[in-house]
Design an enzyme around this catalytic site. Structure first.
Site, mmCIF file in Angstrom:
data_model
loop_
_atom_site.group_PDB
_atom_site.id
_atom_site.type_symbol
_atom_site.label_atom_id
_atom_site.label_comp_id
_atom_site.label_asym_id
_atom_site.label_seq_id
_atom_site.Cartn_x
_atom_site.Cartn_y
_atom_site.Cartn_z
ATOM 1 N N ASN A 103 -43.997 26.721 -7.262
ATOM 2 C CA ASN A 103 -44.189 27.965 -8.014
ATOM 3 C C ASN A 103 -44.501 27.729 -9.495
ATOM 4 O O ASN A 103 -45.078 28.591 -10.157
ATOM 5 C CB ASN A 103 -42.946 28.854 -7.904
ATOM 6 C CG ASN A 103 -43.005 29.751 -6.667
ATOM 7 O OD1 ASN A 103 -44.064 29.910 -6.049
ATOM 8 N ND2 ASN A 103 -41.876 30.347 -6.300
ATOM 9 N N HIS A 341 -37.147 26.178 -1.656
ATOM 10 C CA HIS A 341 -37.349 25.158 -2.687
ATOM 11 C C HIS A 341 -38.394 25.550 -3.732
ATOM 12 O O HIS A 341 -39.151 24.694 -4.202
ATOM 13 C CB HIS A 341 -37.731 23.813 -2.040
ATOM 14 C CG HIS A 341 -36.852 23.443 -0.892
ATOM 15 N ND1 HIS A 341 -37.200 23.681 0.419
ATOM 16 C CD2 HIS A 341 -35.610 22.920 -0.852
ATOM 17 C CE1 HIS A 341 -36.209 23.288 1.209
ATOM 18 N NE2 HIS A 341 -35.235 22.838 0.460
ATOM 19 N N CYS A 342 -38.430 26.859 -4.071
ATOM 20 C CA CYS A 342 -39.404 27.375 -5.067
ATOM 21 C C CYS A 342 -40.848 27.098 -4.661
ATOM 22 O O CYS A 342 -41.739 27.072 -5.503
ATOM 23 C CB CYS A 342 -39.168 26.808 -6.467
ATOM 24 S SG CYS A 342 -37.614 27.301 -7.195
ATOM 25 N N SER A 343 -41.084 26.826 -3.388
ATOM 26 C CA SER A 343 -42.436 26.490 -2.931
ATOM 27 C C SER A 343 -42.802 27.256 -1.673
ATOM 28 O O SER A 343 -43.052 26.658 -0.616
ATOM 29 C CB SER A 343 -42.539 24.981 -2.666
ATOM 30 O OG SER A 343 -42.290 24.259 -3.829
#
Lengths: 386, 85
Positions: A103, A341-343
């Protein structure tokens, strides 16, 4: 319940523990060299200046950077990526990126799309691999920037940056890598790999403290600033200085953190990156072998320790990854990271969106015993959940 | 060290980083130097300068050239004034 040992397997979020010298240097700095670098000019301020300077010189060696004034200190990789991305791109520009971005790259790009920047996100394979041939097909003479994740924080899959760098060089695009998961893990050479810009955090595999990040900008690339302010230099001018690092380093630096980062990178250089890499590959092979033998396991990514940084994402049967993570922590004292995982982009690519995965990420200080204990703990969870 | 620096001269660079880079290189070459504040009459900068002995001028210029250091200016003290060389 028997009190268990604590095992930290979340080094892709931040490394723990740090080498002893990191704690010592930071403690010494904070007690003895507490002045503001680049400002006052008294003996303590000069000492602080020197410590910041020395850290830049240390980092320069790790990435084969010619001049350390091209190394900018930031508070994390996200700030470094934003400074770089927004410093390069303007309305109408064309960008190439990928479908495994974190992100910290994805969101700034999505924001810029609203302002008229055009972005092509190249789809990656199901194991999270970005094929340079696909970048080659997408590139045009209008491509201003190619920004890619050097290794996914979800699958660990390493992107062949040298091949992509060559493509960027041929097309005249700026090549920018997000090295958050690779800096300090695998060899990066800005010249060999045709890197124009590099962003990474200081607190992951570079073994520094949180609150540190790095942006490298090749000489000749002039970034627009998104933050202006006091630099201690050219104070008479109304305008932001044009020279690096001052241009991109407004406000007081995190001197203590930078000193810790310097100590972390110094540890890597003295230990040897090859030795660190070999140790982590050895541990990753053991981890993958152990996981593969579990019933109902689904491992994401290439499943080959040589092709990844020491990050392995997995799911077991249909157990919610959050529950696996909770049980590992609560029952066994094992700390992992679960979820997206912010992805979200990467999880969509590998087919684990929106549930996410359990992610185990190893550090240099993990042991074979840690991995045995993890595998036994997962077996135990499987038994009780079956 | 101040006593050893007889005729006062200073090297001025644009950034603290470049000043420290020059300091490190000159120290390695065993040149007697001292980090000082940039005189206010030269610049309103909060930055640093490098003081040196006038007799080392030629050696220093050679080192600066060999190391591609971009110097902003060299000044010599004359009473209360700093004269650009």
């Amino acid at each position: 319940m028997v009190k268990k040992k604590l095992i930290y397997l979340d080094n892709a979020a931040t490394s723990f523990p740090k080498p002893e010298q990191v704690y010592q240097k930071m403690d010494h700095c904070m007690r003895n060299i507490g002045a503001n670098p680049g400002r006052s000019g008294h003996r303590m301020a000069i000492k602080a200046d020197e410590m910041v300077y020395n850290t830049r010189e240390t980092i320069k060696k790790l990435f084969n950077i010619s001049n350390s004034e091209n190394i900018i200190f930031t508070s994390n990789a996200t700030i470094a990526l934003n400074l770089g991305i927004k410093g390069v791109l303007q309305k109408g520009d064309e960008v190439i990126s990928s479908s495994i971005e974190h992100n910290s790259v994805f969101r700034p790009l999505m924001q810029l799309i609203k302002k008229g920047v055009r972005v092509k996100f190249i789809p990656c394979s199901e194991d999270g691999f970005l094929d340079p041939d696909d970048v080659e097909k997408a590139v045009t003479d209008k491509t201003k920037l190619i920004i890619v994740n050097h290794a996914s924080n979800v699958t660990g899959n390493i992107t062949p940056i040298k091949e992509i760098g060559k493509i960027a060089k041929r097309s005249g695009a700026i090549f920018f890598i997000d090295a958050a998961q690779t800096a300090g893990n695998i060899s990066i050479d800005v010249k060999r790999d045709y890197i124009d810009m590099l962003a990474c955090s200081g607190h992951k595999s570079l073994l520094g403290p949180q609150g540190t990040g790095i942006l490298y900008v090749r000489p000749g690339i002039e970034l627009n600033t998104i933050i202006e302010g006091g630099t201690g230099s050219s104070s008479e001018s109304e305008n932001q200085p044009e020279l690096l690092p001052d241009k991109l380093e407004s406000g007081t630096l995190n001197t203590v953190g930078i000193v810790g980062l310097g100590a972390g990178v110094d540890f890597i250089l003295k230990t040897g990156l090859d030795k660190i890499r070999n140790r982590k590959v050895f541990l990753t092979i053991k981890l993958l072998k152990g996981l593969e033998n579990l019933n109902g396991i689904k491992i994401y990514g290439p499943g080959d320790a040589g092709k990844i940084v020491p990050i392995v994402s997995f799911n077991i049967n249909s157990i919610d990854p959050s529950e696996v993570g909770y049980l590992l922590d609560e029952r066994f004292g094992i700390m992992t990271r679960v979820g997206l995982h912010c992805s979200p982009l990467a999880h969509k690519t590998i087919g684990s969106f929106p549930k996410g995965t359990v992610r185990v990420s190893l550090g240099y200080f993990n042991t074979e015993g840690d991995i045995d204990y993890l595998i036994n703990s997962l077996k135990n969870i499987l038994k009780t959940k079956a | 060290m101040d006593k050893e620096l007889k005729e006062e001269c200073i090297l001025v660079f644009q950034t603290t980083h470049r000043t420290l880079q020059a300091e490190n290189i000159l120290k390695k070459e065993k040149i007697k130097i001292k980090i000082v504040l940039k005189p206010r009459s030269i610049t309103t900068d909060c930055g640093l300068a490098i003081r040196f002995n006038a007799e080392d001028k030629d050696v220093i210029f050679k080192i600066i050239k060999n190391n591609n250091l971009s110097l902003m200016g060299v000044y010599s003290r004359s009473g209360e004034k700093w004269i650009k060389l």
